[in-house]
Design an enzyme around this catalytic site. Structure first.
Site, PDB file in Angstrom:
ATOM      1  N   CYS A  54       0.790  -1.228   0.000  1.00 38.94           N
ATOM      2  CA  CYS A  54       0.000   0.000   0.000  1.00 38.94           C
ATOM      3  C   CYS A  54       0.825   1.281   0.000  1.00 38.94           C
ATOM      4  CB  CYS A  54      -0.956  -0.014   1.186  1.00 38.94           C
ATOM      5  SG  CYS A  54      -2.007  -1.494   1.232  1.00 38.94           S
ATOM      6  N   HIS A  74      -3.836   6.486   1.297  1.00 37.47           N
ATOM      7  CA  HIS A  74      -4.254   5.134   0.926  1.00 37.47           C
ATOM      8  C   HIS A  74      -5.651   4.843   1.461  1.00 37.47           C
ATOM      9  CE1 HIS A  74      -4.482   0.893   0.427  1.00 37.47           C
ATOM     10  NE2 HIS A  74      -4.353   0.643   1.718  1.00 37.47           N
ATOM     11  N   ASN A  76     -10.389  -1.466  -1.233  1.00 35.56           N
ATOM     12  CA  ASN A  76      -8.966  -1.237  -1.003  1.00 35.56           C
ATOM     13  C   ASN A  76      -8.203  -1.876  -2.159  1.00 35.56           C
ATOM     14  OD1 ASN A  76      -6.267  -1.501  -0.214  1.00 35.56           O
ATOM     15  ND2 ASN A  76      -6.754  -1.888   1.929  1.00 35.56           N
TER      16      ASN A  76
END
Length: 308
Positions: free
Chosen positions: A114, A237, A267
Site C-alpha cells: 500500500c 491510501h 482497497n
C-alpha cells in the site's frame, strides 16, 4: 525535472456485491459503508493474470495520450506483490512483451504493497534522472483476489482488484516535492501471506495507521515549511472508510480535505492513491496535494505533489 504527466487505470467491471458478503457475515449497511466503505469490490477474471491488468491500464494510458508512442518508453516499473504465477520472471518483463515495448526498455518490479505508489514514483524519477531516460511508466497492480480467503470476514470485504499506469517525463504539470519514508519490520506478522493465503490483524493495522500517518504528514509539512492550509487535498491510501476517517480526525487540520472514494473499488492496495489522483487531482485547479501510503511491511511513505 521528471514529473507526472498522466494517469490511467483499469478497474474490472465484474466483481462482488459487498452487501451480499455482509449478509453472510451478519454485517449491516452501516458497517459496510461506514467502516469498510465499499459497496462493490471489482474482481479480475479467473483467467486474467496480474500482467493482464497492467496491460489494460497502460493501453488506457496510450489511448488517452496519442502523442506517447510505445517506442518512446524507456523505463517500466511494476509495483506488485502478487505477480504472475509464482513471481518469476518479474511481472514487468512479461508486461514489456505483452505491450510490445522496445527491448531497450529498463523493466523491473518493486515488491511493496500500500505504500508502493509513493515509493514507486520517486524510484522511477530518480532512476530516470540518473540515467537520462525520457519516458517512464509506473504501473500498479496487486490483485488480492489471488490470496484472500473468501471465508475470512476480516479481509474478503475489503479488497478490490485494479491497476493504474502513470506516465512520468519532463514537462509535466505535476512535480514531485519533498517526501519522507519509513519501515518497521517488527510489524511484519500483522500483514502477511502464509501458504498462499493472506492474513491481516485489522486492529493492529488500524492502530499503526492512526499512530503513524497523521504525525508523518505533519512532519512532512513542517520540513516543507507548509501548513495544512497550504494543501488543497490529502490523498491517502484508501485502506478502509474507518481508517481514512480516523486519520483525518487525528490529523487535526482541515480533515474535510481528506478525499475518501472507495465505494465502487474497495482497497486496491498500491493502486488506491493513483486512482484518487486520476479522478480528483490531475484535472483540478489545485496547486498542492499531499499523498500518503501505508501498510504491509510495515511500510509508509508520504510526499508533496505540486503543480509546476
Amino acid at each position: 525535472m521528471i514529473g507526472i504527466k498522466s494517469i490511467a487505470s483499469y478497474v474490472p467491471t465484474a466483481g462482488v456485491d459487498n452487501y451480499a458478503q455482509g449478509a453472510k457475515f451478519e454485517k449491516d449497511e452501516e458497517f459496510i459503508l461506514g467502516k469498510i466503505g465499499s459497496a462493490f469490490l471489482p474482481r479480475k477474471d479467473v483467467d486474467q493474470e496480474t500482467s493482464d491488468l497492467c496491460v489494460e491500464a497502460v493501453n488506457a494510458l496510450f489511448a488517452n495520450n496519442p502523442q506517447l508512442s510505445r517506442e518512446s518508453i524507456d523505463a517500466l516499473i511494476v509495483v506488485t506483490q502478487n505477480g504472475d504465477e509464482e513471481g518469476l520472471p518479474h511481472t514487468a518483463a512479461i508486461v514489456q512483451d505483452k505491450l510490445g515495448l522496445p527491448t531497450h526498455v529498463a523493466a523491473f518490479d518493486i515488491s511493496l504493497g500500500c505504500s508502493g505508489y509513493v515509493y514507486g514514483i520517486y524510484a522511477l524519477k530518480g532512476f530516470m534522472e540518473a540515467t537520462g531516460l525520457k519516458n517512464g511508466l509506473l504501473v500498479t497492480a496487486d490483485p488480492y483476489s489471488k490470496i484472500v480467503d473468501p471465508e475470512d470476514r476480516n479481509t474478503t470485504m475489503l479488497f478490490g482488484d485494479a491497476a493504474t499506469a502513470t506516465w512520468m517525463a519532463e514537462g509535466a504539470s505535476w512535480q514531485l516535492g519533498k517526501a519522507k519514508f519509513g519501515t518497521d519490520g517488527s510489524g511484519a506478522p500483522h500483514l502477511k501471506v502464509s501458504d498462499g493465503v493472506f492474513f491481516m490483524n485489522g486492529r493492529q493495522v488500524f492502530n499503526f495507521a492512526l499512530l503513524k500517518v497523521p504525525a508523518h504528514l505533519h512532519e512532512l509539512l513542517n520540513e516543507s515549511s507548509l501548513q495544512a492550509s497550504d494543501i488543497d487535498a490529502f490523498c491517502i491510501h484508501q485502506g478502509s472508510a474507518a481508517i481514512v476517517d480516523a486519520v483525518a480526525r487525528r490529523f487535526e487540520g482541515e480533515p474535510e480535505k481528506f478525499i475518501k472514494d472507495m465505494v465502487e473499488t474497495g482497497n486496491t492496495v498500491s493502486s488506491s492513491i493513483p486512482l484518487l489522483l486520476e479522478k480528483h487531482v490531475l484535472d483540478a485547479d489545485w496547486k498542492r496535494v499531499a499523498i500518503s501510503g501505508f501498510g504491509v511491511g510495515l511500510s509508509w511513505g508520504s510526499a508533496i505533489l505540486y503543480r509546476d
